[in-house]
Design a protein around this motif. Structure first.
Motif, short mmCIF file in Angstrom:
data_model
loop_
_atom_site.label_atom_id
_atom_site.label_comp_id
_atom_site.label_asym_id
_atom_site.label_seq_id
_atom_site.Cartn_x
_atom_site.Cartn_y
_atom_site.Cartn_z
N GLN A 119 56.92 20.89 -16.53
CA GLN A 119 57.91 19.80 -16.41
C GLN A 119 57.41 18.72 -15.44
N LEU A 120 56.72 19.15 -14.38
CA LEU A 120 56.23 18.17 -13.40
C LEU A 120 55.24 17.18 -14.01
N ILE A 121 54.56 17.61 -15.10
CA ILE A 121 53.55 16.72 -15.69
C ILE A 121 53.93 16.26 -17.10
N ASP A 122 55.13 16.55 -17.52
CA ASP A 122 55.56 16.13 -18.86
C ASP A 122 55.57 14.59 -18.93
N PRO A 123 54.73 14.01 -19.78
CA PRO A 123 54.64 12.54 -19.80
C PRO A 123 55.94 11.86 -20.20
N LEU A 124 56.83 12.59 -20.90
CA LEU A 124 58.10 11.98 -21.30
C LEU A 124 59.19 12.22 -20.26
N GLY A 125 58.85 12.97 -19.21
CA GLY A 125 59.83 13.26 -18.16
C GLY A 125 59.24 12.93 -16.80
N LEU A 126 59.26 13.93 -15.91
CA LEU A 126 58.84 13.69 -14.52
C LEU A 126 57.38 13.23 -14.44
N GLY A 127 56.55 13.72 -15.37
CA GLY A 127 55.13 13.37 -15.34
C GLY A 127 54.88 11.89 -15.57
N GLY A 128 55.84 11.22 -16.20
CA GLY A 128 55.68 9.79 -16.48
C GLY A 128 56.12 8.91 -15.31
N PHE A 129 56.66 9.50 -14.25
CA PHE A 129 57.09 8.72 -13.09
C PHE A 129 55.88 7.99 -12.49
N TYR A 130 56.15 6.89 -11.85
CA TYR A 130 55.08 6.16 -11.17
C TYR A 130 54.87 6.70 -9.75
N VAL A 131 53.61 6.69 -9.36
CA VAL A 131 53.24 7.02 -7.98
C VAL A 131 52.56 5.77 -7.43
N VAL A 132 53.13 5.21 -6.39
CA VAL A 132 52.53 4.02 -5.78
C VAL A 132 52.11 4.39 -4.36
N LEU A 133 50.82 4.26 -4.10
CA LEU A 133 50.30 4.55 -2.76
C LEU A 133 49.82 3.25 -2.14
N GLN A 134 50.43 2.91 -1.00
CA GLN A 134 50.06 1.69 -0.29
C GLN A 134 49.53 2.07 1.08
N GLY A 135 48.67 1.23 1.63
CA GLY A 135 48.08 1.56 2.92
C GLY A 135 48.15 0.39 3.89
N LYS A 136 48.20 0.73 5.17
CA LYS A 136 48.11 -0.30 6.21
C LYS A 136 47.01 0.16 7.17
N GLN A 137 46.00 -0.63 7.29
CA GLN A 137 44.82 -0.26 8.08
C GLN A 137 44.36 1.16 7.75
N ALA A 138 44.46 1.51 6.51
CA ALA A 138 44.08 2.86 6.11
C ALA A 138 43.75 2.87 4.64
N TYR A 164 46.65 2.94 -4.86
CA TYR A 164 46.69 3.57 -6.19
C TYR A 164 48.05 3.33 -6.83
N VAL A 165 48.01 3.05 -8.12
CA VAL A 165 49.25 3.04 -8.92
C VAL A 165 48.95 3.93 -10.10
N THR A 166 49.62 5.04 -10.17
CA THR A 166 49.31 5.96 -11.25
C THR A 166 50.59 6.69 -11.66
N ARG A 167 50.42 7.69 -12.52
CA ARG A 167 51.58 8.47 -12.97
C ARG A 167 51.58 9.80 -12.26
N GLN A 168 52.77 10.37 -12.14
CA GLN A 168 52.91 11.65 -11.45
C GLN A 168 52.01 12.73 -12.07
N SER A 169 51.92 12.74 -13.41
CA SER A 169 51.12 13.79 -14.06
C SER A 169 49.66 13.71 -13.58
N LEU A 170 49.11 12.49 -13.58
CA LEU A 170 47.70 12.33 -13.18
C LEU A 170 47.53 12.63 -11.70
N PHE A 171 48.49 12.19 -10.90
CA PHE A 171 48.41 12.38 -9.45
C PHE A 171 48.43 13.88 -9.12
#
Ligand SMILES: C[S@@+](CC[C@H](N)C(=O)[O-])C[C@H]1O[C@@H](n2cnc3c(N)ncnc32)[C@H](O)[C@@H]1O
Length: 382
Positions: free
Chosen positions: A348-367, A309-316
């Motif tokens: 603040q955690l989901i503010d799209p112009l602040g922390l909420g706009g951060f990227y969340v990258v989830l990578q997996g190995k055999q999972a 998954y590659v998404t934003r902190q707000s959505l995550f």
């Protein structure tokens, strides 16, 4: 000169003639004892120079605990689930995850082995004080455990943006690298030097950017985070089975290296003020650069990590139940001031112009992990 770090960097420059900006940033942030992150006075949060999600509210750690529990289930609930946190700052996140899982997910807690890898001796000491009550449930990653394979999750929040970066300037149709020297008064001064490091050309090829085709104007500046590569290689080698979850601010390569972003992304934080001069407050201010999200993905793939998954902190965080927390908070009676503070922090955690706009990258190995609430979500790279 009463700033020992300033004097030490001056001495290093006098010996070398000039040092790359990357070396300057590494010294300013990580020189033993005096570098920003390694001095005893370092503080992250309201009393420091900048806020992070972990320092803002315990909700962040609690919501992510739900994600870690889902990962544990996705791995078929192994007897041991290692959560390795990189760069744990004040230790608030670890405390939140351990505390919340002990009460809410006792089976997961029984399997949870928390580890921290922290480069700063000062922060490690503070983490050890804050987290003492968790005893041997928590270990700091030392050389003896560094080689142990991990089954679980490797997590970081706002760590990659703190890696020293190379700074480049487009000049006469080619890259020049920014070096730092001293002027006649002994102040730091930038000079340009032809790019010698081949790894930077390889980097651009990897993230799919051909600088000669971008139409950069004369003097266009940007950064390249080469430290990210060995860091990710090391993580993926250590991860036997499980996930890498990285949260940070950044852009996909085509936005990062867009011709309009002509000053790059370098930022400095001093007492909650943001500015762009890395040569002020040396050792007393944070220096950061945005993360190239495409680099995390592409190098991860090279090292055997599948992008889940590659998404934003707000959505995550909304997918993990932040909305329910907001609702429950509104319906709760109690101390009004505390309620307002928490309400504000959740926003603040989901503010799209602040922390909420951060990227969340989830990578997996055999999972792999099914987060149905995110399936329809913007994958963040558009
Ligand atoms: C901006 S702070 C973020 C702290 C914490 N994750 C939070 O969310 O509050 C960056 C942290 O990463 C640590 N750090 C930087 N480079 C590191 C590395 N290569 N390995 C481990 N920790 C690192 C710093 O010492 C600091 O603890």
């Amino acid at each position: 000169m009463d700033n020992p770090l300033f004097a030490a960097i001056q001495e290093r420059i006098q010996a070398a003639g000039a040092i790359s900006f990357c070396e300057f940033m590494a010294l300013a942030l990580y020189a033993p004892q005096w570098g920003y992150y390694n001095r005893p006075q370092i503080q992250i949060g309201r009393r420091g120079d900048f806020l992070t999600s972990s320092s803002l509210t315990r909700d962040f750690a609690e919501l992510l605990t739900d994600a870690f529990v889902q990962m544990w289930h996705a791995l078929d609930c192994p007897q041991r689930f290692t959560l390795l946190e990189m760069g744990a700052g004040e230790g608030e996140f670890a405390d939140g995850v351990l505390g919340y899982s002990q009460v809410t997910y006792p089976d997961f807690f029984a399997a949870l082995e928390y580890r921290i890898q922290e480069q700063s001796p000062s922060l490690r000491e503070r983490q050890q004080q804050r987290l003492a009550r968790w005893g041997d449930r928590l270990r700091w990653q030392g050389s003896e455990t560094a080689a142990e394979p991990i089954s679980g999750c490797i997590f970081s929040n706002e760590v990659v943006d703190a890696f020293p970066v190379h700074r480049l300037q487009w000049q006469g149709g080619n890259w020049q690298e920014i070096y730092v020297t001293l002027d006649s008064q002994g102040a730091f001064q930038e000079v340009l030097s032809p790019l010698k490091d081949n790894r930077i050309h390889e980097y651009f090829a990897t993230v799919g950017i051909d600088p000669s085709q971008q139409g950069y104007g004369e003097g266009y500046r940007t950064e390249v985070n080469l430290h990210l590569i060995p860091w990710l290689r090391d993580l993926s080698q250590r991860l036997e089975r499980g996930f890498v979850l990285t949260i940070d601010y950044g852009y996909p390569a085509r936005q990062y290296y867009h011709p309009a972003r002509c000053e790059g992304t370098l930022q400095c934080y001093y007492r909650h003020r943001c500015h762009a001069n890395p040569y002020r407050f040396v050792g007393e201010q944070d220096i950061t650069a945005h993360v190239d999200i495409t680099a995390l993905i592409r190098y991860g793939e090279q090292f055997g990590l599948e992008t889940l998954y590659v998404t934003r902190q707000s959505l995550f965080l909304m997918a993990l139940g932040l909305g329910d927390r907001l609702l429950a908070q509104q319906q709760r009676n109690g101390n009004l001031r505390q309620a307002l503070n928490r309400h504000q922090s959740l926003h603040q955690l989901i503010d799209p112009l602040g922390l909420g706009g951060f990227y969340v990258v989830l990578q997996g190995k055999q999972a792999t992990l099914e987060l149905p609430q995110l399936r329809e979500a913007d994958q963040g790279l558009g």
